[in-house]
Design a protein around this motif. Sequence first.
Motif, PDB file in Angstrom:
ATOM      1  N   MET A 101       0.820  -1.207   0.000  1.00 24.11           N
ATOM      2  CA  MET A 101       0.000   0.000   0.000  1.00 24.11           C
ATOM      3  C   MET A 101       0.856   1.260   0.000  1.00 24.11           C
ATOM      4  O   MET A 101       0.530   2.237  -0.685  1.00 24.11           O
ATOM      5  N   PHE A 102       1.960   1.251   0.744  1.00 25.69           N
ATOM      6  CA  PHE A 102       2.829   2.436   0.764  1.00 25.69           C
ATOM      7  C   PHE A 102       3.535   2.589  -0.587  1.00 25.69           C
ATOM      8  O   PHE A 102       3.755   3.709  -1.053  1.00 25.69           O
ATOM      9  N   TRP A 103       3.871   1.475  -1.211  1.00 22.28           N
ATOM     10  CA  TRP A 103       4.424   1.518  -2.572  1.00 22.28           C
ATOM     11  C   TRP A 103       3.418   2.152  -3.529  1.00 22.28           C
ATOM     12  O   TRP A 103       3.783   3.003  -4.353  1.00 22.28           O
ATOM     13  N   GLU A 104       2.161   1.744  -3.430  1.00 23.45           N
ATOM     14  CA  GLU A 104       1.132   2.307  -4.301  1.00 23.45           C
ATOM     15  C   GLU A 104       0.982   3.806  -4.078  1.00 23.45           C
ATOM     16  O   GLU A 104       0.860   4.577  -5.038  1.00 23.45           O
ATOM     17  N   LEU A 105       0.984   4.235  -2.823  1.00 24.72           N
ATOM     18  CA  LEU A 105       0.795   5.650  -2.515  1.00 24.72           C
ATOM     19  C   LEU A 105       1.907   6.498  -3.123  1.00 24.72           C
ATOM     20  O   LEU A 105       1.636   7.493  -3.809  1.00 24.72           O
TER      21      LEU A 105
ATOM     22  N   PHE B  70      10.523   2.789  -0.729  1.00 25.43           N
ATOM     23  CA  PHE B  70       9.646   3.222   0.359  1.00 25.43           C
ATOM     24  C   PHE B  70       8.675   2.119   0.766  1.00 25.43           C
ATOM     25  O   PHE B  70       8.328   1.989   1.947  1.00 25.43           O
ATOM     26  N   GLY B  71       8.228   1.321  -0.201  1.00 28.24           N
ATOM     27  CA  GLY B  71       7.376   0.192   0.147  1.00 28.24           C
ATOM     28  C   GLY B  71       8.107  -0.798   1.034  1.00 28.24           C
ATOM     29  O   GLY B  71       7.552  -1.301   2.019  1.00 28.24           O
ATOM     30  N   ALA B  72       9.361  -1.085   0.701  1.00 31.73           N
ATOM     31  CA  ALA B  72      10.164  -2.003   1.516  1.00 31.73           C
ATOM     32  C   ALA B  72      10.410  -1.431   2.911  1.00 31.73           C
ATOM     33  O   ALA B  72      10.339  -2.150   3.915  1.00 31.73           O
ATOM     34  N   LEU B  73      10.690  -0.131   2.978  1.00 34.20           N
ATOM     35  CA  LEU B  73      10.902   0.506   4.277  1.00 34.20           C
ATOM     36  C   LEU B  73       9.628   0.483   5.121  1.00 34.20           C
ATOM     37  O   LEU B  73       9.685   0.310   6.348  1.00 34.20           O
ATOM     38  N   ALA B  74       8.480   0.657   4.468  1.00 32.33           N
ATOM     39  CA  ALA B  74       7.202   0.603   5.187  1.00 32.33           C
ATOM     40  C   ALA B  74       6.968  -0.780   5.772  1.00 32.33           C
ATOM     41  O   ALA B  74       6.510  -0.919   6.913  1.00 32.33           O
TER      42      ALA B  74
END
Length: 264
Positions: A49-53, A68-72
């Motif tokens: 979801m953070f990757w999508e955002l 950022f998706g991986a970090l999330a």
Amino acid sequence: MAASLRSGNWGDLLPRLLSAMVMIAVGVFTIGKGGLWFQGLAVVVTGLMFWELTRMIDPTKELRAVIFGALAALAQCAAIYGGAGPFLGLFFILAVAAASVASRDKWIVALYGVFVLFAPWGFVYFREEGSVHQLAWVVVVIVVTDILGYFAGRFLGGPKFWPKVSPKKTWSGTLAGWIGAALVGFGYSVYFDVSPVFILFSVLLSFAGQMGDIAESAIKRRAGIKDSSNIIPGHGGLLDRFDAMIAASSVLLILLWAQSSFSA
């Protein structure tokens, strides 16, 4: 009949139903098992979801969105397994970091990013600290709201709820969702012999979910896209599917925080 279903407004019905069946099966299994199964699902969903955002805001920065998706996902993992107190602050730091490098709509990335990060943690908290029945209540309220809203809107149509932001959402679908949520709350209160206030809470969560849907629609309209991604056939992306869950989880977390503050 089959041809009519494939045309017009019903063209996405079959893939939507099949995808929904898979998601329901995964959800029921992981919620029932709890523990590592449900926690792992929360970590994966958070990252996607953070990757999508971040990808919606800056579609040309695919590598940045993946990072950022991986970090999330790592931040969610740390908050779940390392303890909420010391690690929940990572959610704010990550959302601000993503907003700082966004080319536009920085406030959307920061604000909505925090909700995207907190919501899955909230569901894990509800499952581990509450009960599987309470978590199921929240999920069923949102699912019933979405299903009744979808079909009532398609069959009944009528005036739009907020046409500038969400052109497809109608008042008939919105009201049908509230009615369905109230019935879920009534059934829960009767079956588990708890306070009828669950009826009111159910409608409140239903409304929160609908506002979450509208908020995500507004973000997509600003970005000029139809779906947050295309990883779920018939539904688009995870944000398209779980936008209501994000809002419901956030509202429930706020209610629990307020309750604990007043009772302290």
